[in-house]
Design an enzyme around this catalytic site. Structure first.
Site, short mmCIF file in Angstrom:
data_model
loop_
_atom_site.label_atom_id
_atom_site.label_comp_id
_atom_site.label_asym_id
_atom_site.label_seq_id
_atom_site.Cartn_x
_atom_site.Cartn_y
_atom_site.Cartn_z
N VAL A 256 0.81 -1.21 0.00
CA VAL A 256 0.00 0.00 0.00
C VAL A 256 0.85 1.27 0.00
O VAL A 256 0.38 2.34 -0.38
CB VAL A 256 -0.96 0.01 1.22
N ALA B 207 5.23 -5.63 7.17
CA ALA B 207 3.89 -5.63 6.58
C ALA B 207 3.91 -4.91 5.25
O ALA B 207 4.59 -3.90 5.09
CB ALA B 207 2.88 -4.95 7.50
N ASP B 208 3.15 -5.45 4.31
CA ASP B 208 2.94 -4.75 3.04
C ASP B 208 1.65 -3.96 3.04
O ASP B 208 1.53 -2.95 2.35
CB ASP B 208 2.95 -5.76 1.89
N ARG B 209 0.67 -4.42 3.83
CA ARG B 209 -0.56 -3.65 3.99
C ARG B 209 -1.26 -4.12 5.26
O ARG B 209 -1.41 -5.32 5.49
CB ARG B 209 -1.48 -3.82 2.78
N ALA C 202 -1.36 -8.10 5.68
CA ALA C 202 -0.79 -8.80 4.54
C ALA C 202 0.73 -8.66 4.60
O ALA C 202 1.25 -7.55 4.68
CB ALA C 202 -1.32 -8.23 3.23
#
Length: 364
Positions: free
Chosen positions: A93, A253-255, A263
């Site tokens: 994100v 974390a990526d999102r 995620a």
């Protein structure tokens, strides 16, 4: 000295090709947006914060030498190219948030009649370049907040190994250090801060199949920093937590959804399940730019799927039987119920309090 994954000066951008690590350290020149999109999509640069920084700086490099006749043409160039960069890897994100912020800035500058096109470009470049310094400062704050939370919990529960004088063993997954950010790192920044405090007894890192970011990148960083570290297979985590008195798991974390669902690199979910079973605290370390308050839960996160070849081959060598089908999601979603706390640059929050706390921070 930390590794440097991004080298930038106005008009010039180079990234360390992470596909070649640890065997070869080679910097790639990024000459513009198309190069930026390719190095992100091919995972020559990876890690949600680094993706956003490289994407935005690739646009800065492209527009720096250009002369725009009108503010409208500059605004259109900025908006179109940033939206294109978001498509390179949609799960992370940070790139989307950075793009939205810079597009908003471009629109505000466009509407300001007191600003000409030259000044508009200058201010846009300044804002883009400021992301580098902010990311490093945010990472240091994440490291400090995370180390404090882990050590405080250890002090309360007595979870440190016998005779360790309060030092801790931690487990991390994928790569969240200097190679995944502008510098210092998120989850690995927490590890780094523990080491700086003299409170890191040992760090374990998973190999992180199928792309082996743990074995190739995190292990590379840990050896470079001379931290006491051990590489483990992804399938060893349950045995590790049972046998080695690990005080905490900390991942990136990526999102992060507004309810705390997270995620992150594939394999994170199963580590969280195992940590819950063994009563080991499970922390997510991420900047506020990784938190997406617009989505209510993990079911709304788009999960990128990668090519079969990443599973069936190591380099040019096939390791899987020809003809076998593959399912290769790059990420999984860890439910908020498995997460002890989300470590940000502004504090550590329980998933249940995340949305309200972040909303207040953003409004202040």
């Amino acid at each position: 000295m930390s590794l440097q994954s991004i080298k930038y000066s106005r008009g010039s951008l180079e990234i360390l090709d992470q596909l070649l690590l640890p065997g070869q350290s080679k910097y790639l020149v990024v000459r513009g947006v198309e190069d930026g999109w390719k190095v992100i999509n091919k995972m020559q640069v990876r890690g949600a914060p680094a993706i956003a920084i490289v994407g935005c700086l690739s646009l800065a490099v492209e527009i720096n030498p250009e002369d725009f006749e009108t503010k409208k043409s500059l605004r259109q160039e900025i908006e179109g190219k940033l939206n294109y960069l978001v498509s390179a890897r949609p799960t992370a994100v940070n790139m989307k948030i950075a793009a939205d912020e810079l597009i908003t800035l471009a629109n505000d500058l466009y509407k300001d009649e007191a600003i000409n096109v030259t000044e508009m470009k200058q201010r846009f470049l300044d804002a883009t370049e400021a992301m580098l310094k902010k990311d490093i400062a945010d990472n240091r704050a994440i490291g400090a907040n995370g180390a404090k939370a882990i050590l405080q919990r250890v002090a309360e529960t007595g979870a440190a190994p016998a005779g360790s004088t309060g030092s801790v063993r931690v487990l991390t997954h994928c790569n969240t250090g200097s190679l995944a950010t502008a510098g210092y790192g998120t989850a690995l920044g927490v590890v780094r801060q523990l080491a700086e405090l003299g409170k890191l007894e040992h760090v374990y890192c998973t190999e992180t199949r199928p792309y082996n970011q743990g074995a190739r990148l995190t292990a590379y960083e840990l050896v470079h920093e001379k931290f006491p570290a051990t590489l483990v297979l992804d399938s060893m985590v349950a045995a590790l937590l049972r046998a080695k008195n690990v005080a905490a798991v900390v991942v990136g974390a990526d999102r992060v959804a507004s309810n705390g669902d997270t995620a992150n690199k594939i394999g994170t979910y199963q580590i969280a399940v195992v940590a819950k079973h063994h009563d080991v605290p499970f922390y997510v370390a991420a900047p506020l730019t990784s938190i997406d308050l617009a989505i209510p839960g993990g079911d709304h996160i788009i999960i990128e799927e990668r090519p079969d070849r990443e599973m069936t081959h190591v380099g040019e060598h096939r390791i899987a039987a020809p003809g076998i089908n593959c399912w290769n999601p790059a990420f999984d979603v860890t439910p908020a119920s498995l997460i002890t706390g989300i470590i940000t640059e502004r504090g550590v929050f329980k998933p249940a309090e995340l949305k309200e706390a972040i909303t207040k921070l953003l409004e202040s």
